[in-house]
Design a protein around this motif. Structure first.
Motif, PDB file in Angstrom:
ATOM      1  N   THR A  82       0.830  -1.207   0.000  1.00 44.30           N
ATOM      2  CA  THR A  82       0.000   0.000   0.000  1.00 44.30           C
ATOM      3  C   THR A  82       0.862   1.254   0.000  1.00 44.30           C
ATOM      4  O   THR A  82       0.590   2.222  -0.728  1.00 44.30           O
ATOM      5  CB  THR A  82      -0.933   0.004   1.217  1.00 44.30           C
ATOM      6  OG1 THR A  82      -1.759  -1.162   1.183  1.00 44.30           O
ATOM      7  CG2 THR A  82      -1.804   1.249   1.232  1.00 44.30           C
ATOM      8  N   THR A  86       0.795   3.970  -3.095  1.00 46.70           N
ATOM      9  CA  THR A  86       0.370   5.365  -2.924  1.00 46.70           C
ATOM     10  C   THR A  86       1.500   6.358  -3.152  1.00 46.70           C
ATOM     11  O   THR A  86       1.257   7.554  -3.267  1.00 46.70           O
ATOM     12  CB  THR A  86      -0.185   5.572  -1.505  1.00 46.70           C
ATOM     13  OG1 THR A  86       0.794   5.151  -0.547  1.00 46.70           O
ATOM     14  CG2 THR A  86      -1.450   4.749  -1.312  1.00 46.70           C
ATOM     15  N   ASP A  88       3.776   7.657  -1.244  1.00 50.53           N
ATOM     16  CA  ASP A  88       3.888   8.749  -0.264  1.00 50.53           C
ATOM     17  C   ASP A  88       5.144   8.608   0.593  1.00 50.53           C
ATOM     18  O   ASP A  88       5.216   9.157   1.696  1.00 50.53           O
ATOM     19  CB  ASP A  88       2.643   8.797   0.626  1.00 50.53           C
ATOM     20  CG  ASP A  88       2.458   7.510   1.427  1.00 50.53           C
ATOM     21  OD1 ASP A  88       3.169   6.533   1.133  1.00 50.53           O
ATOM     22  OD2 ASP A  88       1.607   7.503   2.333  1.00 50.53           O
TER      23      ASP A  88
END
Length: 361
Positions: A82, A86, A88
Motif C-alpha cells: 500500500t 500510494t 507517499d
C-alpha cells in the motif's frame, strides 16, 4: 548416554552450583554430533530428553503460533504494498511506517521459522541446538528493529506537533532515512552477537533454560534496556503531545474561540497513545518476566516442563500480536489521525494571529 554420564561425574561440587568448574571438560569423542547438555549448569540434571514434549501439546502450541505469524505476514505485506502504491514515501513519517512494517514482517517470518522448528523437533527449543542460533538471532534483530522504529515514530510525532514550527521543519526525509539506517545497523549488531560468538553452545554453565543456546547474560543485556526504552520513550512522547494539544486548546479558549477540533484531536491522540502503550506492555512485559525468571532460575529443565515452556511459547505469540496491532494502530488510521493533527495546527496559527491583531488594536 555415555557423554551425559561423563559430564555429570567430572569434578565434584555441591548440587545446585552454577559454576563452570563443576562441569569439567567435554568428552568430545563420546558426545554425539549435534547433541548438547541437558542441564543449565547444575549437577544431577541429566535426563533422557528424547520424548519430553507431548505430541498434542506441541500441536496445540505450534498451530496457533503458525497461524498468527502467517496472518501477520499478510498484514504487513499489505501495508508495504500500500505504501509503495500510494507513493507517499517522500514524507518522513511514511518512511518510518513502511520500515516498521518491514521490521514486523521479519519478526513474523522468523517467528514462523521458529514455530516450524518447534513442531518438527520441539526438544531442541528446550535443550538447545546450533540450528536454533540463526532463527533466534533473526528474531531478536527484528524485535529490536521494531522497538527502535516505534521509538522513532513517537519522537517524530512529538516533533511534528511541537510548539516550535522551526523544530517541525527540521524533520526531513533524509533524516528519516538516516534514522532507519541507524536502527537497522544497531538491531543487526545486537541481534547477531550470538552468531559472532556470544552463545552458550560450549559455555553451558550460563546457558538459558528458556532460549537455549542463548546465554542468560546476553538475554539480560538485550532485554532490560530495550524493553525499558519501548515502555518509557513512547509514554513520554505521547504524553507531551497530549500536553501540547491541551495548552493550545486553553489558549484558544482564552481568545474566546471554539475548541471542538482540538478536543477531538486530543481525544484521538490519547486513545491511540494508550493503545500503543498497552500493546507494548502486553507484548514485551511477559518476555521480560521470562528473562528475569531465567536469570534467577535454579532448577533443571525437567522441573520446568511443561508450565514454564508453555509460558515461553505464549510470550512469542504475544510479541507477534504487536506485529498485527502495529498496522492497525499506525497505518490504517494514519490518514485520519494526520488530518486531525494537521488541521488544529493551522487553525491555531490563524487564531493566534487574529488575537494578536485584536490586541494591537
Amino acid at each position: 548416554m555415555m557423554w551425559q554420564q561423563e559430564l555429570c561425574v567430572r569434578r565434584g561440587s555441591a548440587p545446585g552450583d552454577r559454576g563452570g568448574s563443576s562441569w569439567g571438560e567435554w568428552d568430545e569423542q563420546s558426545r554425539p554430533k549435534g547433541a548438547f547438555p541437558t542441564m543449565n549448569g547444575f549437577l544431577n540434571c541429566s535426563a533422557n530428553h528424547t520424548k519430553i514434549w507431548s505430541h498434542y501439546l506441541v500441536l496445540a502450541l505450534g498451530i496457533p503460533q503458525l497461524t498468527i505469524n502467517v496472518v501477520s505476514i499478510i498484514f504487513n505485506c499489505t501495508v508495504i504494498f500500500t505504501r509503495l502504491a500510494t507513493r507517499d514515501l517522500h514524507k518522513p513519517i511514511s518512511i518510518l511506517f513502511c520500515n516498521l512494517a518491514i521490521s514486523d514482517l521479519f519478526t513474523s517470518f522468523s517467528g514462523f521459522w521458529i514455530s516450524m522448528l518447534f513442531i518438527t523437533n520441539p526438544d531442541i527449543t528446550i535443550f538447545g541446538s546450533r540450528d536454533m542460533l540463526a532463527p533466534y538471532s533473526l528474531y531478536t534483530t527484528s524485535i529490536l528493529s521494531t522497538i527502535y522504529n516505534l521509538v522513532s515514530i513517537g519522537i517524530e510525532r512529538y516533533l511534528a506537533v511541537a510548539e516550535s514550527m522551526r523544530t517541525r521543519f527540521r524533520v526531513a526525509r533524509n533524516h528519516s532515512i538516516a534514522v532507519v539506517f541507524i536502527n537497522w545497523v544497531l538491531a543487526f549488531f545486537l541481534g547477531c552477537l550470538p552468531l559472532m560468538g556470544w552463545n552458550c553452545l560450549q559455555a553451558e554453565s550460563n546457558i538459558s533454560v528458556l532460549y537455549s543456546p542463548f546465554c542468560v547474560n546476553y538475554l539480560v543485556f538485550i532485554a532490560m534496556p530495550n524493553v525499558a526504552v519501548a515502555f518509557l520513550v513512547p509514554l513520554f512522547t505521547y504524553l507531551r503531545i497530549i500536553i501540547i494539544l491541551r495548552k493550545r486548546k486553553l489558549r484558544m479558549q482564552a481568545c474566546g474561540q471554539a475548541t471542538g477540533t482540538y478536543r477531538s484531536a486530543e481525544t484521538q491522540v490519547a486513545r491511540t497513545s494508550i493503545s500503543i502503550w498497552l500493546l507494548a506492555l502486553v507484548s514485551y512485559a511477559p518476555f521480560l518476566a521470562g528473562v528475569v525468571f531465567d536469570a534467577a532460575n535454579q532448577r533443571c529443565h525437567g522441573e520446568l516442563y511443561p508450565g514454564v515452556y508453555i509460558f515461553r511459547n505464549c510470550t512469542a505469540m504475544l510479541i507477534t500480536l504487536t506485529c498485527l496491532g502495529n498496522p492497525l494502530l499506525y497505518t490504517l488510521r494514519l490518514r485520519a489521525l494526520g488530518a486531525r493533527l494537521k488541521a488544529p495546527r493551522g487553525l491555531w496559527a490563524s487564531r493566534v494571529r487574529a488575537c494578536t491583531a485584536i490586541g494591537h488594536v
